[in-house]
Design an enzyme around this catalytic site. Structure first.
Site, PDB file in Angstrom:
ATOM      1  N   LYS A  13       0.566  30.197  22.314  1.00  0.00           N
ATOM      2  CA  LYS A  13       1.103  31.531  22.640  1.00  0.00           C
ATOM      3  C   LYS A  13       0.177  32.637  22.123  1.00  0.00           C
ATOM      4  CE  LYS A  13       5.021  30.736  20.424  1.00  0.00           C
ATOM      5  NZ  LYS A  13       4.817  29.335  19.993  1.00  0.00           N
ATOM      6  N   ARG A  87      13.208  33.976  20.879  1.00  0.00           N
ATOM      7  CA  ARG A  87      13.258  32.540  20.608  1.00  0.00           C
ATOM      8  C   ARG A  87      14.682  32.038  20.418  1.00  0.00           C
ATOM      9  NH1 ARG A  87       8.705  32.330  17.107  1.00  0.00           N
ATOM     10  NH2 ARG A  87       8.990  30.314  16.235  1.00  0.00           N
ATOM     11  N   ARG A 121      -5.144  24.503  12.359  1.00  0.00           N
ATOM     12  CA  ARG A 121      -5.357  25.941  12.554  1.00  0.00           C
ATOM     13  C   ARG A 121      -5.823  26.616  11.262  1.00  0.00           C
ATOM     14  NH1 ARG A 121      -0.650  29.276  15.113  1.00  0.00           N
ATOM     15  NH2 ARG A 121       0.534  28.119  13.567  1.00  0.00           N
ATOM     16  N   ARG A 154      -1.897  28.977   7.247  1.00  0.00           N
ATOM     17  CA  ARG A 154      -0.595  29.617   7.107  1.00  0.00           C
ATOM     18  C   ARG A 154       0.324  28.773   6.219  1.00  0.00           C
ATOM     19  NH1 ARG A 154       1.360  31.372  13.070  1.00  0.00           N
ATOM     20  NH2 ARG A 154       3.236  30.277  12.400  1.00  0.00           N
ATOM     21  N   ARG A 165      10.122  22.997  12.544  1.00  0.00           N
ATOM     22  CA  ARG A 165       9.920  24.049  13.545  1.00  0.00           C
ATOM     23  C   ARG A 165      10.139  23.499  14.959  1.00  0.00           C
ATOM     24  NH1 ARG A 165       4.235  26.154  11.490  1.00  0.00           N
ATOM     25  NH2 ARG A 165       4.126  27.235  13.482  1.00  0.00           N
TER      26      ARG A 165
HETATM   27  P1  AP5 Z   1      -1.838  29.264  18.645  1.00  0.00           P
HETATM   28  O1  AP5 Z   1      -2.316  30.010  19.828  1.00  0.00           O
HETATM   29  O2  AP5 Z   1      -1.961  29.929  17.303  1.00  0.00           O
HETATM   30  O3  AP5 Z   1      -0.358  28.709  18.910  1.00  0.00           O
HETATM   31  P2  AP5 Z   1       1.059  29.432  18.889  1.00  0.00           P
HETATM   32  O4  AP5 Z   1       1.847  28.911  20.041  1.00  0.00           O
HETATM   33  O5  AP5 Z   1       0.875  30.906  18.778  1.00  0.00           O
HETATM   34  O6  AP5 Z   1       1.650  28.784  17.554  1.00  0.00           O
HETATM   35  P3  AP5 Z   1       2.488  29.394  16.378  1.00  0.00           P
HETATM   36  O7  AP5 Z   1       2.498  28.337  15.300  1.00  0.00           O
HETATM   37  O8  AP5 Z   1       1.996  30.749  15.953  1.00  0.00           O
HETATM   38  O9  AP5 Z   1       3.915  29.503  17.012  1.00  0.00           O
HETATM   39  P4  AP5 Z   1       5.251  29.582  16.294  1.00  0.00           P
HETATM   40  O10 AP5 Z   1       6.184  30.018  17.361  1.00  0.00           O
HETATM   41  O11 AP5 Z   1       5.605  28.358  15.548  1.00  0.00           O
HETATM   42  O12 AP5 Z   1       4.982  30.689  15.136  1.00  0.00           O
HETATM   43  P5  AP5 Z   1       5.338  32.224  14.997  1.00  0.00           P
HETATM   44  O13 AP5 Z   1       4.203  32.873  14.290  1.00  0.00           O
HETATM   45  O14 AP5 Z   1       5.821  32.804  16.272  1.00  0.00           O
HETATM   46  O15 AP5 Z   1      -2.625  27.855  18.595  1.00  0.00           O
HETATM   47  C1  AP5 Z   1      -2.430  26.933  17.533  1.00  0.00           C
HETATM   48  C2  AP5 Z   1      -3.783  26.255  17.194  1.00  0.00           C
HETATM   49  O16 AP5 Z   1      -4.202  25.468  18.317  1.00  0.00           O
HETATM   50  C3  AP5 Z   1      -4.936  27.251  16.917  1.00  0.00           C
HETATM   51  O17 AP5 Z   1      -5.768  26.705  15.926  1.00  0.00           O
HETATM   52  C4  AP5 Z   1      -5.668  27.339  18.259  1.00  0.00           C
HETATM   53  O18 AP5 Z   1      -7.051  27.617  18.072  1.00  0.00           O
HETATM   54  C5  AP5 Z   1      -5.444  25.947  18.845  1.00  0.00           C
HETATM   55  N1  AP5 Z   1      -5.289  25.955  20.313  1.00  0.00           N
HETATM   56  C6  AP5 Z   1      -4.628  26.877  21.066  1.00  0.00           C
HETATM   57  N2  AP5 Z   1      -4.655  26.535  22.369  1.00  0.00           N
HETATM   58  C7  AP5 Z   1      -5.339  25.359  22.436  1.00  0.00           C
HETATM   59  C8  AP5 Z   1      -5.695  24.477  23.505  1.00  0.00           C
HETATM   60  N3  AP5 Z   1      -5.351  24.740  24.771  1.00  0.00           N
HETATM   61  N4  AP5 Z   1      -6.401  23.363  23.216  1.00  0.00           N
HETATM   62  C9  AP5 Z   1      -6.748  23.078  21.920  1.00  0.00           C
HETATM   63  N5  AP5 Z   1      -6.448  23.874  20.867  1.00  0.00           N
HETATM   64  C10 AP5 Z   1      -5.733  24.994  21.113  1.00  0.00           C
HETATM   65  O19 AP5 Z   1       6.611  32.164  14.030  1.00  0.00           O
HETATM   66  C11 AP5 Z   1       6.484  31.722  12.694  1.00  0.00           C
HETATM   67  C12 AP5 Z   1       7.841  31.826  11.997  1.00  0.00           C
HETATM   68  O20 AP5 Z   1       8.274  33.192  11.969  1.00  0.00           O
HETATM   69  C13 AP5 Z   1       8.994  31.091  12.690  1.00  0.00           C
HETATM   70  O21 AP5 Z   1       9.034  29.730  12.298  1.00  0.00           O
HETATM   71  C14 AP5 Z   1      10.204  31.876  12.178  1.00  0.00           C
HETATM   72  O22 AP5 Z   1      10.539  31.527  10.878  1.00  0.00           O
HETATM   73  C15 AP5 Z   1       9.678  33.312  12.192  1.00  0.00           C
HETATM   74  N6  AP5 Z   1       9.901  33.980  13.475  1.00  0.00           N
HETATM   75  C16 AP5 Z   1       8.926  34.346  14.375  1.00  0.00           C
HETATM   76  N7  AP5 Z   1       9.469  34.939  15.437  1.00  0.00           N
HETATM   77  C17 AP5 Z   1      10.810  34.960  15.232  1.00  0.00           C
HETATM   78  C18 AP5 Z   1      11.903  35.430  15.980  1.00  0.00           C
HETATM   79  N8  AP5 Z   1      11.726  35.964  17.195  1.00  0.00           N
HETATM   80  N9  AP5 Z   1      13.148  35.285  15.461  1.00  0.00           N
HETATM   81  C19 AP5 Z   1      13.338  34.715  14.252  1.00  0.00           C
HETATM   82  N10 AP5 Z   1      12.340  34.242  13.478  1.00  0.00           N
HETATM   83  C20 AP5 Z   1      11.087  34.356  13.958  1.00  0.00           C
END
Ligand code: AP5
Length: 206
Positions: A13, A87, A121, A154, A165
């Site tokens: 994402k 989400r 990552r 992270r 997660r």
């Molecule tokens: P990356 O692009 O960073 O993946 P991502 O989908 O953004 O993963 P996240 O871990 O950030 O998603 P998440 O939803 O768990 O976390 P968030 O920060 O939203 O890619 C990941 C890795 O793979 C990178 O190293 C990249 O280089 C590599 N990669 C990417 N694409 C690739 C490909 N095609 N091939 C190979 N490698 C690839 O949320 C974190 C926490 O915050 C949640 O757990 C929760 O506690 C809280 N939170 C966030 N939003 C909310 C909300 N709306 N409501 C309540 N709590 C929330």
């Protein structure tokens, strides 16, 4: 253009939002980044949500929804790429009340790929650029190619937290896919391939 990128942890994402925003000059709204900034700044809200984030949980979702929607209203009411939000069904319905989403792009990735992506990552502590130890490694070990900042992992990117997660994603976020499917705006993409291939698919949609 108001877009939502949705999918499990590590589906890409953040990576795809970054590419889209660069291409179209749109603001990238990552709920995870907004919440991490609150935690880092040590605000009362940040202190409240830290324990949930460390465990990969949703936390006080009314407060979080309010914070993200305020951020949108203040910075980019007319166009954005949303990453990590909505989400839950509550968040999707609340967002739908005020913003008309043109496409919810679902990055569908295999579960076995998630762990590899998340644990490999590394993020620049200075500019936020994201790397992967195997898929997109930095030129110098532990150092950002763009600004020479230190690359860090992270707090929630451990193997144990990832399992939690993924479970929470299945329970809370998968119903949001049905919400957007019913509205006729869900677009599913195979996210098991290279980032540039995925990006091309997204461009074909938008
Ligand atoms: P990356 O692009 O960073 O993946 P991502 O989908 O953004 O993963 P996240 O871990 O950030 O998603 P998440 O939803 O768990 O976390 P968030 O920060 O939203 O890619 C990941 C890795 O793979 C990178 O190293 C990249 O280089 C590599 N990669 C990417 N694409 C690739 C490909 N095609 N091939 C190979 N490698 C690839 O949320 C974190 C926490 O915050 C949640 O757990 C929760 O506690 C809280 N939170 C966030 N939003 C909310 C909300 N709306 N409501 C309540 N709590 C929330």
């Amino acid at each position: 253009m108001k877009l939502v990128l949705i999918g499990p942890p590590g589906c890409g994402k953040g990576t795809q939002s970054g590419l889209l925003c660069k291409k179209f000059g749109l603001p990238h709204i990552s709920s995870g980044n907004i919440l991490r900034a609150e935690v880092q700044a040590g605000t009362p809200f940040g202190k409240k949500i830290k324990k949930y984030m460390d465990r990969g949980e949703i936390g006080p979702q009314e407060l979080i929804t309010k914070a993200v929607l305020e951020h949108i209203d203040k910075n980019c009411p007319s166009g954005f790429v949303l990453d990590g939000f909505p989400r839950t069904l509550y968040q999707a319905e609340t967002l739908h009340g005020t913003h008309n989403i043109v496409a919810a792009i679902y990055l569908n990735v295999a579960e076995k790929e998630i762990l590899k992506r998340i644990t490999g990552r590394r993020t620049c502590s200075k500019c936020g650029r994201v790397f992967h130890l195997d898929y997109s490694p930095p030129k110098k070990n532990g150092i950002c190619d763009s600004c020479e900042g230190e690359l860090v992992q992270r707090d929630d990117d451990t193997a144990e937290t990832v399992k939690n997660r993924v479970q929470i994603y299945k329970k809370e976020t998968m119903p949001v896919l049905d919400f957007y499917r019913t509205l006729g705006v869900l677009k599913e993409i195979n996210a098991n391939v290279a980032p540039d291939v995925i990006f091309q698919e997204i461009l074909n949609i938008v």
